[in-house]
Design a protein around this motif. Structure first.
Motif, PDB file in Angstrom:
ATOM      1  N   ARG A 156     -10.712   0.654  -1.889  1.00  0.00           N
ATOM      2  CA  ARG A 156      -9.930   1.895  -1.923  1.00  0.00           C
ATOM      3  C   ARG A 156      -9.984   2.622  -0.578  1.00  0.00           C
ATOM      4  O   ARG A 156      -8.971   3.148  -0.105  1.00  0.00           O
ATOM      5  N   ARG A 157     -11.151   2.635   0.073  1.00  0.00           N
ATOM      6  CA  ARG A 157     -11.318   3.415   1.288  1.00  0.00           C
ATOM      7  C   ARG A 157     -11.099   2.612   2.565  1.00  0.00           C
ATOM      8  O   ARG A 157     -11.009   3.191   3.651  1.00  0.00           O
ATOM      9  N   ARG A 159      -9.744   0.752   5.754  1.00  0.00           N
ATOM     10  CA  ARG A 159      -8.573   0.918   6.605  1.00  0.00           C
ATOM     11  C   ARG A 159      -8.000  -0.429   7.029  1.00  0.00           C
ATOM     12  O   ARG A 159      -6.994  -0.471   7.747  1.00  0.00           O
ATOM     13  N   HIS A 216       2.179   3.656   0.635  1.00  0.00           N
ATOM     14  CA  HIS A 216       1.638   4.995   0.862  1.00  0.00           C
ATOM     15  C   HIS A 216       0.405   4.950   1.752  1.00  0.00           C
ATOM     16  O   HIS A 216       0.269   5.764   2.681  1.00  0.00           O
ATOM     17  N   GLN A 217      -0.485   4.001   1.495  1.00  0.00           N
ATOM     18  CA  GLN A 217      -1.714   3.927   2.282  1.00  0.00           C
ATOM     19  C   GLN A 217      -1.428   3.577   3.740  1.00  0.00           C
ATOM     20  O   GLN A 217      -2.013   4.174   4.654  1.00  0.00           O
ATOM     21  N   THR A 218      -0.553   2.618   3.981  1.00  0.00           N
ATOM     22  CA  THR A 218      -0.259   2.248   5.361  1.00  0.00           C
ATOM     23  C   THR A 218       0.573   3.321   6.054  1.00  0.00           C
ATOM     24  O   THR A 218       0.445   3.530   7.263  1.00  0.00           O
ATOM     25  N   GLU A 220       0.213   6.541   5.646  1.00  0.00           N
ATOM     26  CA  GLU A 220      -0.752   7.551   6.086  1.00  0.00           C
ATOM     27  C   GLU A 220      -1.417   7.135   7.402  1.00  0.00           C
ATOM     28  O   GLU A 220      -1.628   7.952   8.295  1.00  0.00           O
ATOM     29  N   ARG A 225      -3.658   9.256  10.473  1.00  0.00           N
ATOM     30  CA  ARG A 225      -4.667   9.794   9.561  1.00  0.00           C
ATOM     31  C   ARG A 225      -5.979  10.049  10.300  1.00  0.00           C
ATOM     32  O   ARG A 225      -6.320   9.325  11.239  1.00  0.00           O
TER      33      ARG A 225
END
Length: 317
Positions: A156-157, A159, A216-218, A220, A225
């Motif tokens: 989840r965390r 990168r 969404h994650q990429t 950010e 980020r």
């Protein structure tokens, strides 16, 4: 960094080989068996295969050295190509699967269903997808252990978009195969081919969820980020803990690549520090920051004597 990229590259190669074979089997079997769910899974595997190519491209391009036009390097190539992979999952996987499902439900059966072929190919796909997923989970578990975190928290965390994308894709692939098997079985038992279409739509929803989550994650990371809260606290502790720092001002961080952070900070120093003292303080702080947070890359420190702040040379934070 090179070792991490090589490990990620091996994981992508395993996924690429598995998805290429699976895509051919599913598409061929879907046409022969007349199963929209299998064709949807075939489109899913084609999208996954292209995504592995995107990820390999990202690993290659991100290794380029910084230059005049890109002074902070090309680390964000990893995020851009992973974002493209998310788009591919949505367009080539989710949209195609939804259209296949709707067409199957509205048109009814074709009379050409071959359930034995469908079961054989989906069974092969389940084994191959499982092998690829096991490889990705094995790498992620090792990295999670090194980071002192649980597997789910690490994924989840993290990168690193490469291993994360493979884990998400292969997990969705295994679930998708199970859904396709359920749709084929329901069609055979009930004699109603609409269940095959329902399975296709369920696969489309699954792929859309994965695509939006990865995108969404990429996204950010692409727009800049900041470092994780844990990393920011460690950086602040180093800056506040140095005897030469009187007060800490604004602290800015940004992710440059999966394993590199940019750090910029303003802080006050005592008025009686000489130029040599300030140079020594900033040098010590840079060394301590990199020891405390190994991901720290470029560091920009702005030390200011307190009297200059009081005179208004530097706005108070």
């Amino acid at each position: 960094m090179a070792e991490g990229n090589e490990s990620a590259r091996r994981t992508v190669y395993v996924a690429l080989a598995a998805n290429s074979a699976i895509a051919l089997a599913k598409l061929g079997g879907g046409l022969v068996a007349g199963s929209s769910a299998m064709l949807s899974e075939g489109a899913h595997s084609v999208a996954d295969t292209m995504n592995q190519v995107f990820l390999l491209v990202s690993l290659r391009f991100s290794e380029r050295r910084p230059d005049a036009d890109h002074p902070f390097g090309y680390g964000k190539e990893r995020f851009f190509w992973s974002f493209m992979a998310a788009v591919m999952i949505f367009v080539s996987g989710a949209v195609f699967s939804a259209l296949q499902g709707i067409e199957r439900i509205t048109s009814g059966g074709s009379g050409k269903e071959s359930f034995g072929i469908a079961y054989a190919i989906l069974g092969f796909s389940l084994v191959a997808e499982g092998i690829s997923l096991a490889r990705a989970v094995h790498q992620s578990r090792g990295e999670a252990r090194d980071a002192g975190r649980g597997l789910l928290e690490f994924v989840r965390r993290s990168r690193d978009p490469t291993t994360k994308t493979v884990v998400f894709e292969d997990t969705a692939a295994v679930i998708g195969v199970v859904i396709a098997l359920g749709g084929v079985a329901a069609s055979q038992v009930t004699g109603n081919p609409a269940w095959d279409g329902v399975a296709s739509i369920a696969i489309a929803v699954l792929l859309a969820i994965v695509a939006v989550g990865l995108g969404h994650q990429t996204y950010e990371l692409l727009i800049g980020r900041a470092a994780d809260a844990e990393e920011r606290r460690a950086i602040e502790d180093v800056l506040r803990g140095h005897e030469g720092v009187v007060a800490l001002g604004p602290l800015l961080t940004m992710v440059l690549s999966p394993d590199e952070l940019l750090v910029a900070a303003h802080f006050d120093v005592a008025d009686d520090n000489t130029g040599d003292d300030v140079e020594r303080i900033t040098g010590e702080l840079e060394d301590e920051l990199r020891r405390a947070v190994p991901a720290v890359g470029p560091v920009f420190l702005d030390p200011t004597p307190r009297r200059e702040r009081r005179r208004g040379a530097v706005p108070a934070s």
